[in-house]
Design an enzyme around this catalytic site. Sequence first.
Site, short mmCIF file in Angstrom:
data_model
loop_
_atom_site.label_atom_id
_atom_site.label_comp_id
_atom_site.label_asym_id
_atom_site.label_seq_id
_atom_site.Cartn_x
_atom_site.Cartn_y
_atom_site.Cartn_z
N PHE A 118 0.85 -1.19 0.00
CA PHE A 118 0.00 0.00 0.00
C PHE A 118 0.89 1.24 0.00
CE2 PHE A 118 -2.91 3.07 2.03
CZ PHE A 118 -4.06 2.85 1.29
N ASP A 189 2.28 -5.91 7.68
CA ASP A 189 1.09 -5.07 7.75
C ASP A 189 -0.12 -5.98 7.57
OD1 ASP A 189 -1.10 -3.41 7.15
OD2 ASP A 189 0.23 -1.83 6.39
N TYR A 214 -10.45 -0.33 11.42
CA TYR A 214 -11.71 0.17 10.82
C TYR A 214 -12.11 -0.62 9.59
CZ TYR A 214 -8.11 2.66 8.15
OH TYR A 214 -6.99 2.96 7.42
N LYS A 215 -11.29 -1.60 9.16
CA LYS A 215 -11.65 -2.41 7.99
C LYS A 215 -12.47 -3.60 8.48
CE LYS A 215 -7.91 -0.49 5.25
NZ LYS A 215 -6.48 -0.51 4.91
N ARG A 361 -13.15 -3.68 -6.79
CA ARG A 361 -12.91 -4.51 -5.60
C ARG A 361 -14.22 -4.83 -4.89
NH1 ARG A 361 -8.74 -2.23 -1.18
NH2 ARG A 361 -10.44 -0.72 -0.92
C1 LIG Z 1 -5.80 0.76 4.77
C2 LIG Z 1 -4.33 0.64 4.79
C3 LIG Z 1 -3.52 1.61 5.40
C4 LIG Z 1 -4.14 2.86 5.96
O1 LIG Z 1 -3.31 3.54 6.85
P1 LIG Z 1 -3.95 4.69 7.77
O2 LIG Z 1 -2.81 5.28 8.46
O3 LIG Z 1 -4.93 4.01 8.68
O4 LIG Z 1 -4.66 5.63 6.87
C5 LIG Z 1 -2.16 1.38 5.47
N1 LIG Z 1 -1.60 0.26 4.93
C6 LIG Z 1 -2.35 -0.68 4.32
C7 LIG Z 1 -1.71 -1.90 3.77
C8 LIG Z 1 -3.73 -0.51 4.22
O5 LIG Z 1 -4.46 -1.42 3.58
#
Ligand SMILES: *Cc1c(COP(=O)(O)O)cnc(C)c1O
Length: 402
Positions: A118, A189, A214-215, A361
């Site tokens: 990400f 992660d 939050y996911k 998705r």
């Molecule tokens: C959703 C997501 C994030 C989001 O990071 P935030 O700091 O919560 O905005 C980071 N890394 C991955 C792999 C994600 O899927």
Amino acid sequence: MFEKQLRVYDDTRALFHLPAGVIYLDGNSLGALPLGVPQRVDRVIKAEWGDELIRAWNTADWYVQPRRVGDRIARLIGAERGSVVMGDTLSLKVYQALAAALDMRPGRKIVLSDTGNFPTDLYIAEGLIATIGRGHQLRLTAPELVEMSLSDEVAVLYLTEVDYRTGRRHDMAKLTAKARSLGILTVWDLAHSAGALPVNLAGVGADFAAGCSYKYLNGGPGAPAFVYVAPRHADRTRVALSGWMGHAKPFAFDLGYAPAAGVERMRVGTPPVLAMAALEASLDIWDRVDIDEVRARSLALADLLIAEVERRCPSLKLVTPRAHGERGSQVSFAFDGGYAAMQALIARGVIGDFRAPDIMRFGIAPLYVGETDILRAAEIIEEVVGGEVWRRPEYQVVNAVT
Ligand SMILES: *Cc1c(COP(=O)(O)O)cnc(C)c1O
């Protein structure tokens, strides 16, 4: 904890609010609202903040909330008790984890990640490397080439287990074992893993991990992240964001920093008590479900979605691996008109999302998504794609958040 276990979907669907007419296939981005949340947050606001005021840090245990919640998440990710703490956002938690790992391998300069990671994870690594200023290098390989790119030059293997775009899943056990054999530390992660599939951090021997709540965990927008430090490292970890809440004695107000014992040193500042109260109400459900059952349901629903969409819409190209072991809890299709098609689906109540350049998705959250939802969604996808509805001008307007 001693309450009866909940059957996934059959018992859990009724515990979520979903608007009438919506088939929600975006729980991988923002989980649905558990019905227990408003009441819990209301209570914390009125009875704790309102009536207890500052005393609530002790009387309502606000101060220990980050590790109390961390322990509840630990169960879902195969982490030891006392090895997970909550706070901040995932971007900050991967920063801290990567900084700690790099500090433990002073002689090595390579951070190895992949092109499926990400973007925030990659940006954070770039920024950290520039701040450290010791010539580290972020090396990106294709996801399939990660294993063969491990060598004794690599300080840290820095990966997201499940690719946010394609849903492809890394073999965490195998990669962690190989990394360890070469003296490489791992930072995983778990953004698309926690609450989506069984994770076994302790079992695979991971060093550090982080994820958001939050996911799939349904903690609500802005719910805090979690960070894991393997107990074997926790008392030796050097903290990059050394805030007062991670101090050994925050209320001694010493002028110098001394880290708290264990993972608590990864705390930074005042925790988001209200946001975490919402997450705790969601965890009341998670405490009572079996993650293996969630996974079995997720795979069956995803298989059904794949079969139905492929049969009805040959122009959508599956980019998620078919093998169960190689995917997370989402199904992604590549389609040139993907953005517009997703807008048309959302207008018809099927909420998924779009990721550039051409990925549609669909996240599968089996606590509140069932077979009839999948079958109905496939019908509507056929209407939109087969019927060329997506070509209408109103679906071509691009929003700020996709
Ligand atoms: C959703 C997501 C994030 C989001 O990071 P935030 O700091 O919560 O905005 C980071 N890394 C991955 C792999 C994600 O899927």
